[in-house]
Write an enzyme that holds these catalytic residues in place. Structure first.
Site, PDB file in Angstrom:
ATOM      1  N   GLU A  14       0.805  -1.228   0.000  1.00 20.96           N
ATOM      2  CA  GLU A  14       0.000   0.000   0.000  1.00 20.96           C
ATOM      3  C   GLU A  14       0.838   1.278   0.000  1.00 20.96           C
ATOM      4  O   GLU A  14       0.817   2.044   0.980  1.00 20.96           O
ATOM      5  CB  GLU A  14      -0.963  -0.010   1.191  1.00 20.96           C
ATOM      6  CG  GLU A  14      -1.887  -1.214   1.188  1.00 20.96           C
ATOM      7  CD  GLU A  14      -2.906  -1.202   2.323  1.00 20.96           C
ATOM      8  OE1 GLU A  14      -2.798  -0.376   3.234  1.00 20.96           O
ATOM      9  OE2 GLU A  14      -3.835  -2.036   2.274  1.00 20.96           O
ATOM     10  N   GLU A  45      -5.389  -8.633   0.362  1.00 22.52           N
ATOM     11  CA  GLU A  45      -6.123  -8.322   1.610  1.00 22.52           C
ATOM     12  C   GLU A  45      -7.590  -8.083   1.279  1.00 22.52           C
ATOM     13  O   GLU A  45      -7.909  -7.421   0.291  1.00 22.52           O
ATOM     14  CB  GLU A  45      -5.601  -7.040   2.284  1.00 22.52           C
ATOM     15  CG  GLU A  45      -4.286  -7.175   2.971  1.00 22.52           C
ATOM     16  CD  GLU A  45      -3.836  -5.878   3.641  1.00 22.52           C
ATOM     17  OE1 GLU A  45      -4.696  -5.049   4.016  1.00 22.52           O
ATOM     18  OE2 GLU A  45      -2.609  -5.707   3.755  1.00 22.52           O
TER      19      GLU A  45
HETATM   20  O1  IFM Z   1      -4.516  -3.265   8.976  1.00 18.40           O
HETATM   21  C1  IFM Z   1      -4.424  -2.729   7.707  1.00 18.40           C
HETATM   22  C2  IFM Z   1      -3.227  -3.307   6.981  1.00 18.40           C
HETATM   23  O2  IFM Z   1      -2.035  -3.099   7.666  1.00 18.40           O
HETATM   24  C3  IFM Z   1      -3.086  -2.667   5.617  1.00 18.40           C
HETATM   25  N1  IFM Z   1      -4.338  -2.734   4.890  1.00 18.40           N
HETATM   26  C4  IFM Z   1      -5.530  -2.321   5.542  1.00 18.40           C
HETATM   27  C5  IFM Z   1      -5.657  -3.017   6.895  1.00 18.40           C
HETATM   28  C6  IFM Z   1      -6.955  -2.558   7.607  1.00 18.40           C
HETATM   29  O3  IFM Z   1      -6.946  -1.183   7.787  1.00 18.40           O
END
Ligand code: IFM
Length: 460
Positions: free
Chosen positions: A172, A363
């Site tokens: 990210e 994710e």
């Molecule tokens: O916890 C975070 C993760 O570290 C990165 N992506 C989003 C998740 C939820 O906010």
């Protein structure tokens, strides 16, 4: 062909990667153990007012000590893959050049243990917890500092590359750059658009420069980057809202996708920043051939998807705009709308516009509080619904030709949610942060049955 109501795991490719994801800082705790250096997040969390309820991650899930028990639960869950990150400050010494053998041994153990359980490790190199020493040498703002990151990539892929065959360079970059340097709500807490854009650029550059190092040290491995993509939908069909949504898309999504897939940064948002007087120094950090480096071919694109953005133009007075036409649906505790259709549409669009060789959902998940009853049966039905609707969206995208090869649920267990401290629970496993007791939630049991192919997605 499956009927929606009957859709099962077996409707996906048998080689599909099913997993869960975590990151080092969010679960490991033990921030000084075995020669670990300070990370920018250790420093940030100690700064008063930065973390909600003055929480810290000094213990987090104590996964540094409890990893074996956590992997027992991971194995019982039935996944064939697990995504975790390496803490850069654990594995190097303060010159950032030499290895810290104890830190490396820790990740050696994790990798060997996962492989002994037939779980394929997907390793993220940078999930935000960079060494404070790196920050002090200039960090991501400074082009020269990229060398230190490359040294670290070389060290870790040299040590683990014989066994780890899936690598994610950065997690990210939008969050690192915008929340860390524009909003200042994440470490290191700066507020400057120009720094933000330089950070973005150096993250992308370091990604492109890392790829050949990883390929050299880890033969036959697959390399990619994980982007948090947030598809933008105009709040109405007015020209103003449509334009605002396009600009949002340019700085949030296309800013990464365009250069990674052979183009340059999108133009309209640059013009808009210039018109607003926000870009006094321009983009002078871009040098010849940078875009060639950034677009170094990769094997997959990692997508972190949670929700969509509904965009209303803030510059047009309400009465001069059309009435809002999109009302967001149900939301998770983070106030993020549950919108699985956005995932399907995003996957189809990415495939059409950029044709990545393959895609992983690196994710996807939801924050909901746990309601612990005496039975310790945590009935997180909303999380189950969230997961099944998004897995279904994945299948619909696959049916439209998207080369989706895996899905990682965020997260294996409740953990430290950055500036939100311990206030958001994303886990399939409940963690009692006082006792470190783990309690699998119903969503864990649901995913377990789904992975055994015992139930279809809409069957509790
Ligand atoms: O916890 C975070 C993760 O570290 C990165 N992506 C989003 C998740 C939820 O906010």
């Amino acid at each position: 062909m499956y009927k929606i109501k009957d859709m099962k795991k077996r409707d996906f490719n048998p080689r599909f990667k099913w997993g869960t994801a975590t990151s080092s800082f969010q679960i490991e705790g033990n921030i000084d153990a075995d020669g670990k250096l300070e990370s920018i997040w250790d420093r940030f969390a100690k700064t008063p007012g930065k973390i909600k309820d003055t929480e810290h991650a000094e213990i987090a899930c104590d996964h540094y000590n409890l990893w074996k028990e956590d992997f027992d639960l991971l194995e019982k869950l039935g996944v064939n893959s697990y995504r975790f990150s390496i803490s850069w400050p654990r594995v190097v010494q303060s010159d950032l050049k030499q290895e810290n053998p104890k830190g490396i041994e820790y990740y050696d153990r994790l990798v060997d243990d996962l492989l002994s359980r037939n779980i394929d490790p997907f390793v993220t190199l940078n999930h935000w917890d960079i060494p404070q020493e790196f920050q002090e040498k200039g960090g991501w703002v400074d082009r020269e500092s990229i060398e230190y990151f490359l040294d670290y990539v070389d060290i870790i892929t040299n040590n683990l590359g014989d066994r780890v065959k899936n690598w994610i360079t950065h997690n990210e970059p939008w969050i690192i750059a915008y929340l860390g340097y524009n909003e200042g709500t994440h470490a290191p807490g700066h507020k400057s658009l120009e720094k933000t854009l330089a950070v973005n650029h150096h993250l992308l550059l370091s990604h492109g420069l890392s790829v050949p190092i990883i390929r050299e040290n880890s033969k036959d491995s697959k390399v990619g980057i994980a982007l948090n993509l947030n598809p933008a939908y105009p709040a109405s069909s007015s020209e103003a809202d449509i334009k605002a949504a396009q600009l949002f898309d340019e700085y949030f999504n296309a800013w990464y996708l365009e250069p990674l897939y052979g183009n340059q940064y999108p133009e309209n948002i640059i013009k808009s920043w210039k018109n607003e007087g926000k870009l006094t120094q321009g983009l002078d950090f871009i040098k010849d051939d940078d875009f060639k480096v950034i677009s170094e071919p990769t094997d997959f694109l990692g997508i972190n998807y949670y929700s969509r953005a509904i965009i209303r133009c803030s510059k047009t007075e309400k009465h001069k705009n059309l009435p809002v036409e999109i009302v967001p649906g149900e939301k998770t505790k983070f106030d993020w709308e549950v919108f699985p259709q956005g995932l399907e549409e995003l996957l189809v669009r990415i495939n059409k516009d950029y044709s990545p060789k393959s895609i992983f959902i690196t994710e996807n998940g939801a924050s909901y509080d746990s309601d612990i009853q005496e039975t310790e049966d945590i009935n997180d039905v909303k999380r189950i619904e969230y997961l099944e609707s998004h897995i279904h969206a994945c299948k619909k995208a696959v049916d439209q030709g998207v080369p989706l090869q895996g899905y990682f649920c965020w997260s294996l267990m409740d953990n430290f949610e950055w500036a939100e401290g311990l206030n958001h629970r994303f886990g399939l496993i409940h963690v009692d942060f006082d006792t470190q007791k783990r309690i699998p939630k119903r969503s864990y049991k649901w995913y377990q049955k789904f992975l055994k192919d015992e139930i279809n997605i809409y069957q509790k």
